[in-house]
Design an enzyme around this catalytic site. Sequence first.
Site, PDB file in Angstrom:
ATOM      1  N   GLY A  14       8.582  -2.126   1.545  1.00 59.38           N
ATOM      2  CA  GLY A  14       8.925  -2.982   0.403  1.00 59.38           C
ATOM      3  C   GLY A  14      10.337  -2.825  -0.126  1.00 59.38           C
ATOM      4  CG  ASP A  36      -0.414  -1.492  -8.529  1.00 56.69           C
ATOM      5  OD1 ASP A  36      -0.949  -1.381  -9.637  1.00 56.69           O
ATOM      6  OD2 ASP A  36      -0.893  -2.199  -7.630  1.00 56.69           O
TER       7      ASP A  36
END
Length: 188
Positions: free
Chosen positions: A58, A116
């Site tokens: 990512g 997250d």
Amino acid sequence: MKEKQFTVLDSEAKEEIKFNIFIKEKDIQKKIKSIGKKISKDFKNNEKPPILIGVLNGCLFFMSDLIKATSIEMEMDFIKVSSYRGTSSTGNVRLIKDISAQIVDRDIVIVEDIIDSGLTINFLRKHFNSNSPSSISIITLLYKKEISEMEIEPDYYGFIIPNKFVIGYGLDYKQKYRRLRDIYVIDE
Ligand code: IMP
Ligand code: MG
């Protein structure tokens, strides 16, 4: 022209998932410039350049744009992990590819696309700590602050976002859509 909506076809689940534009390329780049300036200032008097450690996959675009937004020398390396989450919030993080840099007595900066649950970053901090770096800093572009169970706050972040799934600018849905220049949020 920029697409305001982006529809993902999940062929396994046989459903269409709609995503709405959330953070525009222009705003992402503006934010990265300001983070780049901050880290340049914070590390400019370092004897040795900091080592940026990108968390694959990512971090791809973020890390590249961030480095270009700095004005100091930095070294770089990459690590790859995968996190498994069961139905409970306790997950398991597995190391897939480690760094090759020697980090003893060096300042390291972990570069994440998104925090997250915070599991990955907590795992990485412990992992790197065992190799005695001088310091560990954390940069994340996106931060789901409400839900993350971080042992410590990130040192630098781009945007605090709600607990909703996002894609684009390196972030994937089932390994796809990383190429999108803007960040899109799931339409719920
Ligand atoms: P963690 O829950 O903080 O450990 O997040 C770990 C990884 O999950 C992140 O580095 C991302 O690769 C992925 N992830 C978490 N939230 C999202 C999202 O909204 N979209 C895409 N990937 C996500
Ligand atoms: Mg990631």
